[in-house]
Design a protein around this motif. Structure first.
Motif, PDB file in Angstrom:
ATOM      1  N   ALA A  10       0.832  -1.208   0.000  1.00  0.00           N
ATOM      2  CA  ALA A  10       0.000   0.000   0.000  1.00  0.00           C
ATOM      3  C   ALA A  10       0.867   1.258   0.000  1.00  0.00           C
ATOM      4  CB  ALA A  10      -0.931   0.002   1.205  1.00  0.00           C
ATOM      5  N   PHE A  11       1.992   1.219   0.729  1.00  0.00           N
ATOM      6  CA  PHE A  11       2.897   2.373   0.734  1.00  0.00           C
ATOM      7  C   PHE A  11       3.493   2.583  -0.656  1.00  0.00           C
ATOM      8  CE2 PHE A  11       7.347   3.708   0.741  1.00  0.00           C
ATOM      9  CZ  PHE A  11       7.193   5.015   1.203  1.00  0.00           C
ATOM     10  N   LEU A  12       3.927   1.505  -1.291  1.00  0.00           N
ATOM     11  CA  LEU A  12       4.526   1.635  -2.622  1.00  0.00           C
ATOM     12  C   LEU A  12       3.498   2.138  -3.633  1.00  0.00           C
ATOM     13  CD1 LEU A  12       6.726  -1.586  -2.715  1.00  0.00           C
ATOM     14  CD2 LEU A  12       7.468   0.770  -2.302  1.00  0.00           C
ATOM     15  N   ASP A  13       2.245   1.699  -3.510  1.00  0.00           N
ATOM     16  CA  ASP A  13       1.201   2.215  -4.393  1.00  0.00           C
ATOM     17  C   ASP A  13       1.004   3.707  -4.183  1.00  0.00           C
ATOM     18  OD1 ASP A  13       0.696  -0.157  -5.644  1.00  0.00           O
ATOM     19  OD2 ASP A  13      -1.037  -0.698  -4.412  1.00  0.00           O
ATOM     20  N   GLU A  14       1.012   4.122  -2.917  1.00  0.00           N
ATOM     21  CA  GLU A  14       0.859   5.543  -2.607  1.00  0.00           C
ATOM     22  C   GLU A  14       2.024   6.349  -3.168  1.00  0.00           C
ATOM     23  OE1 GLU A  14      -0.882   8.975  -0.634  1.00  0.00           O
ATOM     24  OE2 GLU A  14      -1.626   7.008  -1.277  1.00  0.00           O
ATOM     25  N   LEU A  15       3.238   5.819  -3.058  1.00  0.00           N
ATOM     26  CA  LEU A  15       4.422   6.499  -3.585  1.00  0.00           C
ATOM     27  C   LEU A  15       4.320   6.662  -5.093  1.00  0.00           C
ATOM     28  CD1 LEU A  15       7.246   7.678  -3.191  1.00  0.00           C
ATOM     29  CD2 LEU A  15       8.164   5.343  -3.349  1.00  0.00           C
ATOM     30  N   ARG A  16       3.929   5.614  -5.776  1.00  0.00           N
ATOM     31  CA  ARG A  16       3.786   5.695  -7.238  1.00  0.00           C
ATOM     32  C   ARG A  16       2.686   6.684  -7.620  1.00  0.00           C
ATOM     33  NH1 ARG A  16       4.187  -0.130  -6.397  1.00  0.00           N
ATOM     34  NH2 ARG A  16       6.279  -0.843  -7.026  1.00  0.00           N
ATOM     35  N   ALA A  17       1.585   6.680  -6.847  1.00  0.00           N
ATOM     36  CA  ALA A  17       0.473   7.590  -7.146  1.00  0.00           C
ATOM     37  C   ALA A  17       0.883   9.044  -6.989  1.00  0.00           C
ATOM     38  CB  ALA A  17      -0.724   7.276  -6.254  1.00  0.00           C
ATOM     39  N   ARG A  18       1.791   9.318  -6.053  1.00  0.00           N
ATOM     40  CA  ARG A  18       2.210  10.706  -5.801  1.00  0.00           C
ATOM     41  C   ARG A  18       3.403  11.129  -6.648  1.00  0.00           C
ATOM     42  NH1 ARG A  18       1.844  12.588   0.455  1.00  0.00           N
ATOM     43  NH2 ARG A  18      -0.109  11.578   1.055  1.00  0.00           N
ATOM     44  N   THR A  19       3.856  10.247  -7.507  1.00  0.00           N
ATOM     45  CA  THR A  19       5.022  10.561  -8.336  1.00  0.00           C
ATOM     46  C   THR A  19       4.605  10.588  -9.799  1.00  0.00           C
ATOM     47  OG1 THR A  19       6.468   9.422  -6.748  1.00  0.00           O
ATOM     48  CG2 THR A  19       7.373   9.900  -8.933  1.00  0.00           C
ATOM     49  N   PRO A  20       4.312  11.748 -10.365  1.00  0.00           N
ATOM     50  CA  PRO A  20       3.965  11.824 -11.784  1.00  0.00           C
ATOM     51  C   PRO A  20       5.160  11.363 -12.627  1.00  0.00           C
ATOM     52  CG  PRO A  20       3.427  13.863 -10.639  1.00  0.00           C
ATOM     53  CD  PRO A  20       4.277  13.057  -9.715  1.00  0.00           C
ATOM     54  N   ALA A  79      11.863  -1.028   7.549  1.00  0.00           N
ATOM     55  CA  ALA A  79      11.883  -2.464   7.256  1.00  0.00           C
ATOM     56  C   ALA A  79      12.075  -3.218   8.571  1.00  0.00           C
ATOM     57  CB  ALA A  79      13.015  -2.790   6.297  1.00  0.00           C
ATOM     58  N   SER A  80      11.264  -4.219   8.795  1.00  0.00           N
ATOM     59  CA  SER A  80      11.325  -4.972  10.038  1.00  0.00           C
ATOM     60  C   SER A  80      10.806  -6.379   9.771  1.00  0.00           C
ATOM     61  CB  SER A  80      10.461  -4.292  11.112  1.00  0.00           C
ATOM     62  OG  SER A  80       9.104  -4.332  10.723  1.00  0.00           O
ATOM     63  N   PRO A  81      11.110  -7.307  10.681  1.00  0.00           N
ATOM     64  CA  PRO A  81      10.530  -8.649  10.526  1.00  0.00           C
ATOM     65  C   PRO A  81       9.016  -8.601  10.419  1.00  0.00           C
ATOM     66  CG  PRO A  81      12.244  -8.654  12.189  1.00  0.00           C
ATOM     67  CD  PRO A  81      12.033  -7.230  11.821  1.00  0.00           C
ATOM     68  N   ARG A  82       8.406  -7.659  11.170  1.00  0.00           N
ATOM     69  CA  ARG A  82       6.949  -7.560  11.105  1.00  0.00           C
ATOM     70  C   ARG A  82       6.487  -7.144   9.712  1.00  0.00           C
ATOM     71  NH1 ARG A  82       3.080  -3.726  14.900  1.00  0.00           N
ATOM     72  NH2 ARG A  82       1.094  -4.317  13.904  1.00  0.00           N
ATOM     73  N   ALA A  83       7.216  -6.179   9.094  1.00  0.00           N
ATOM     74  CA  ALA A  83       6.856  -5.753   7.745  1.00  0.00           C
ATOM     75  C   ALA A  83       6.968  -6.899   6.758  1.00  0.00           C
ATOM     76  CB  ALA A  83       7.742  -4.589   7.306  1.00  0.00           C
ATOM     77  N   ARG A 112      -9.069   4.211  -1.851  1.00  0.00           N
ATOM     78  CA  ARG A 112      -7.977   4.297  -2.820  1.00  0.00           C
ATOM     79  C   ARG A 112      -8.258   3.577  -4.131  1.00  0.00           C
ATOM     80  NH1 ARG A 112      -3.451   6.093  -0.065  1.00  0.00           N
ATOM     81  NH2 ARG A 112      -3.633   5.994   2.201  1.00  0.00           N
ATOM     82  N   LEU A 113      -9.325   2.818  -4.195  1.00  0.00           N
ATOM     83  CA  LEU A 113      -9.580   1.974  -5.363  1.00  0.00           C
ATOM     84  C   LEU A 113     -10.855   2.386  -6.082  1.00  0.00           C
ATOM     85  CD1 LEU A 113      -8.687  -1.586  -4.008  1.00  0.00           C
ATOM     86  CD2 LEU A 113      -7.284  -0.064  -5.399  1.00  0.00           C
ATOM     87  N   LEU A 114     -10.928   2.029  -7.348  1.00  0.00           N
ATOM     88  CA  LEU A 114     -12.106   2.230  -8.168  1.00  0.00           C
ATOM     89  C   LEU A 114     -12.421   0.915  -8.875  1.00  0.00           C
ATOM     90  CD1 LEU A 114     -11.025   5.643  -9.636  1.00  0.00           C
ATOM     91  CD2 LEU A 114     -13.136   5.329  -8.344  1.00  0.00           C
ATOM     92  N   ALA A 125      10.345   9.130  -2.044  1.00  0.00           N
ATOM     93  CA  ALA A 125       9.491   9.413  -0.885  1.00  0.00           C
ATOM     94  C   ALA A 125       9.767  10.809  -0.336  1.00  0.00           C
ATOM     95  CB  ALA A 125       9.702   8.367   0.199  1.00  0.00           C
ATOM     96  N   GLY A 126      11.030  11.214  -0.345  1.00  0.00           N
ATOM     97  CA  GLY A 126      11.363  12.561   0.116  1.00  0.00           C
ATOM     98  C   GLY A 126      10.711  13.623  -0.741  1.00  0.00           C
ATOM     99  N   GLU A 127      10.693  13.416  -2.057  1.00  0.00           N
ATOM    100  CA  GLU A 127      10.061  14.375  -2.957  1.00  0.00           C
ATOM    101  C   GLU A 127       8.558  14.390  -2.786  1.00  0.00           C
ATOM    102  OE1 GLU A 127      11.229  13.862  -6.975  1.00  0.00           O
ATOM    103  OE2 GLU A 127      13.359  13.703  -6.544  1.00  0.00           O
ATOM    104  N   ALA A 128       7.982  13.248  -2.436  1.00  0.00           N
ATOM    105  CA  ALA A 128       6.530  13.140  -2.298  1.00  0.00           C
ATOM    106  C   ALA A 128       6.058  13.421  -0.877  1.00  0.00           C
ATOM    107  CB  ALA A 128       6.071  11.746  -2.716  1.00  0.00           C
ATOM    108  N   ALA A 129       6.969  13.811   0.020  1.00  0.00           N
ATOM    109  CA  ALA A 129       6.627  14.107   1.418  1.00  0.00           C
ATOM    110  C   ALA A 129       6.010  12.899   2.113  1.00  0.00           C
ATOM    111  CB  ALA A 129       5.708  15.313   1.495  1.00  0.00           C
TER     112      ALA A 129
END
Length: 632
Positions: A6-16, A96-100, A238-240, A86-90
């Motif tokens: 979900a984080f990676l999807d958000e990052l891609r969505a915020r990066t034109p 990263a963790s075992p839980r992740a 987030r989905l359609l 991620a820095g550019e997209a705020a």
């Protein structure tokens, strides 16, 4: 490095991605996409294409998304590329963790649970137990190909049937609950299947991965439509529904001369499926919620100006208002919206079945821009013969709405467009051509109390001078200048209508505003153009106002070009002269408006259009200060 999908999807969505790649590669428009020379191999003929969420080179085969572009172009590792974007997209990169890593593995296993469920429900649709569901879908006009393409299925009404079917695959009730297939009791334990006795609709993310289901009950049960709950895979905001298929259709190469595929947002599953079957393959729908800002961001990655399609009833209007309010803070010059309203009693599915595909083509072709729909929604309830108070309230709503756009230049354009429509609707001609026709007396006048609340004290004329009072005379000058220069009326109308005038001047103002709104301003001349003055006076005569107008002209003693006013205002542009007299009877408000508009001009990046509207008032302000200083 294992990161939450979900984080990676958000990052891609915020990066034109086009903007990202455009920093390194000179790109040119190619239909809805972009193309340029590949940065990964030497070429002179462009074969490198950038789509809404990925790039592909048809020369060397380079392919990827925003993250992989940074990795390949800058030689960064995956974690480094993610950190940079991620820095550019705020965005803050989750640690990263075992839980992740466990959560990522669990997400993959949840996907397996959903896929197994999908196979069971798709099979059961064609079993005797699913006959009611199949009959329903066929009765809605869906073909076997469409049913298969969307993976429609049937959740049998026998309780526990899905649990029994998944148990041999080693899938437990707990796993089903995590995947959103089971209800939970107060202690969070699975207590029963969520979907039963329903036609099922697989919900996929933009990559096409199965993340949840929706279901429609047959008969009178409630709720009619049901979506799965929020899970590690599924976020309604987030989905359609149908986005994976719509994205593929919109970005697919089109034969030369073929119409492009429109991105269209409709209300429900069946609307999307019916539109796709009829060839409108850009259709999507929210998942049981009003359109969200996250969904709009996803839409704009697919199309710069998607169409939002709403029912024509009160609920549809409320949904349109909510969508517009959500969109306003997100708009930019590259991101807009269009709206279309369905005929009463129709939805896209029924419109296709009842009126045919061409009716839908015409409806989408006539979609209105957001600015037009905004005015219609905000002006609803304000009658054509609105009172000054009603008009003022509407105008304030229009200005307030435009101000919600963060892009100052775009906000200025919206404000101008909405106010242009406001003036055309409420200040326009209402009663025949030119100045003939019946009008309500004093429609823009109001009661006369001698002055506007913002008036400065104007000394009376010298004893024995005769004629109107000082204030009345200066108010009359506004009408005289407007009579000699009707082309400037549209630019001063808003300010002029804020003034309380004596009843005779109010009626004359009304007539001159009508004359200007008639659009017959060709061949206008300058001050002293007798033919023009006679033309305006003749038009006023049709309203019985010629004698009144001529009296104002005589009392004004307005000089010819090159002459000097008695108060030192020399021959200047007519709009400057008009603002000079406006300020002399409305000084406090005039100064406040200039200060506000000057700041808006600065904040808006020194927009030349705004400057054109401001500079004549600044010149008038300067002339007044010269007069006050006694330095002329």
């Amino acid at each position: 490095m294992s990161l939450d999908p979900a984080f990676l999807d958000e990052l891609r969505a915020r990066t034109p991605i086009a903007a990202l790649i455009g920093r390194r590669v000179k790109l040119a428009r190619s239909g809805r996409n972009w193309k340029g020379c590949c940065p990964f191999h030497g070429e002179k003929t462009p074969s490198f294409y950038v789509y809404d969420d990925h790039f592909h080179c048809f020369g060397c085969g380079a392919h990827g998304d925003a993250i992989s572009f940074v990795m390949q172009m800058e030689g960064k590792s995956f974690p480094e590329a993610v950190e940079s974007l991620a820095g550019e997209a705020a965005l803050e990169v989750p640690k990263a963790s075992p839980r992740a890593r466990e959560e990522a593995a669990r997400a993959r296993s949840l996907g397996d649970v959903l896929e197994a469920t999908q196979r069971i429900w798709s099979r059961d649709l064609y079993e005797p137990t699913g006959r009611a569901g199949l009959d329903y879908l066929r009765g809605r006009g869906l073909t076997a190909e469409t049913i298969a393409a969307f993976g429609l299925g049937w959740a049998t009404d026998r309780r526990g049937a899905l649990v029994d079917a998944l148990r041999p695959l080693g899938i437990t009730s707990d796993a089903m609950a995590e995947a959103g297939l089971m209800r939970l009791d107060e202690d969070g334990r699975p207590k029963g299947e969520l979907f039963w006795g329903r036609v099922t609709f697989p919900i996929r993310d933009r990559r096409g991965d199965l993340v949840s289901f929706g279901g429609r009950i047959l008969g009178d049960g409630q709720p009619k439509y049901l979506n799965g709950p929020e899970t590690a895979l599924f976020s309604k905001r987030r989905l359609l529904f149908g986005l994976d298929r719509a994205r593929a259709a919109i970005r697919a190469p089109r034969p030369k001369g073929a119409a492009s595929v429109e991105a269209v947002v409709v209300e429900g599953y069946m609307d999307v499926i019916a539109l796709h079957q009829a060839g409108f393959t850009g259709a999507v729908a929210p998942l049981g919620t009003a359109l969200t800002s996250e969904q709009l961001e996803v839409l704009w990655q697919v199309a710069p100006a998607p169409i939002l399609c709403f029912d024509g009833d009160a609920a549809g209007r409320r949904a349109a208002i909510r969508a517009a309010e959500t969109a306003m803070p997100l708009l930019s010059a590259e991101r807009g919206l269009r709206f279309c309203v369905l005929p009463d009693g129709e939805d896209p599915d029924s419109l296709i079945r009842n009126r045919g595909r061409e009716a839908v083509v015409a409806m989408f072709a006539g979609a209105s821009p957001l600015s037009e729909m905004l005015f219609e929604l905000l002006a609803e309830g304000t009658p054509a013969n609105a009172t000054p108070e009603q008009r003022a309230a509407l105008r304030a709503r229009l200005i307030e709405t435009a101000a919600k756009i963060p892009d100052k230049g775009l906000a200025s354009e919206y404000r101008a467009t909405l106010l242009d429509r406001f003036f055309a609707t409420y200040r326009g001609r209402r009663g025949g051509a030119g100045l003939s026709g019946n009008r309500r007396k004093g429609d823009r006048g109001g009661s006369w109390n001698g002055r506007d609340p913002g008036l400065v004290d104007i000394p009376p004329p010298p004893a024995g001078a005769g004629g109107p009072s000082g204030v009345d005379a200066r108010l009359g000058m506004l009408a005289v200048i407007a009579m000699r220069h009707p082309e400037l009326i549209s630019g001063v109308e808003d300010a002029w209508c804020r003034l309380d005038l004596p009843p005779d001047q109010a009626e004359l103002r009304e007539a001159l505003l009508d004359y200007a709104s008639s659009g017959d301003l060709s061949g206008q001349g300058g001050v002293g153009d007798g033919a023009l003055e006679e033309r305006v006076l003749s038009a006023l005569a049709s309203r019985g106002l010629r004698e009144r107008a001529e009296a104002l002209i005589r009392n004004s003693c307005l000089p010819r070009p090159g002459a000097t006013f008695g108060d030192g205002l020399t021959d200047v542009a007519p709009e400057v002269r008009w603002w000079h007299f406006y300020a002399s009877v409305n000084r406090q408000r005039f100064e406040a408006e200039i200060a506000q508009d000057t700041q808006s001009w600065i904040d808006g990046g020194l927009d030349p259009i705004v400057w054109d509207r401001l500079k004549s008032r600044l010149e008038a302000q300067a002339s007044l200060r010269v007069l006050e200083d006694g330095s002329f």
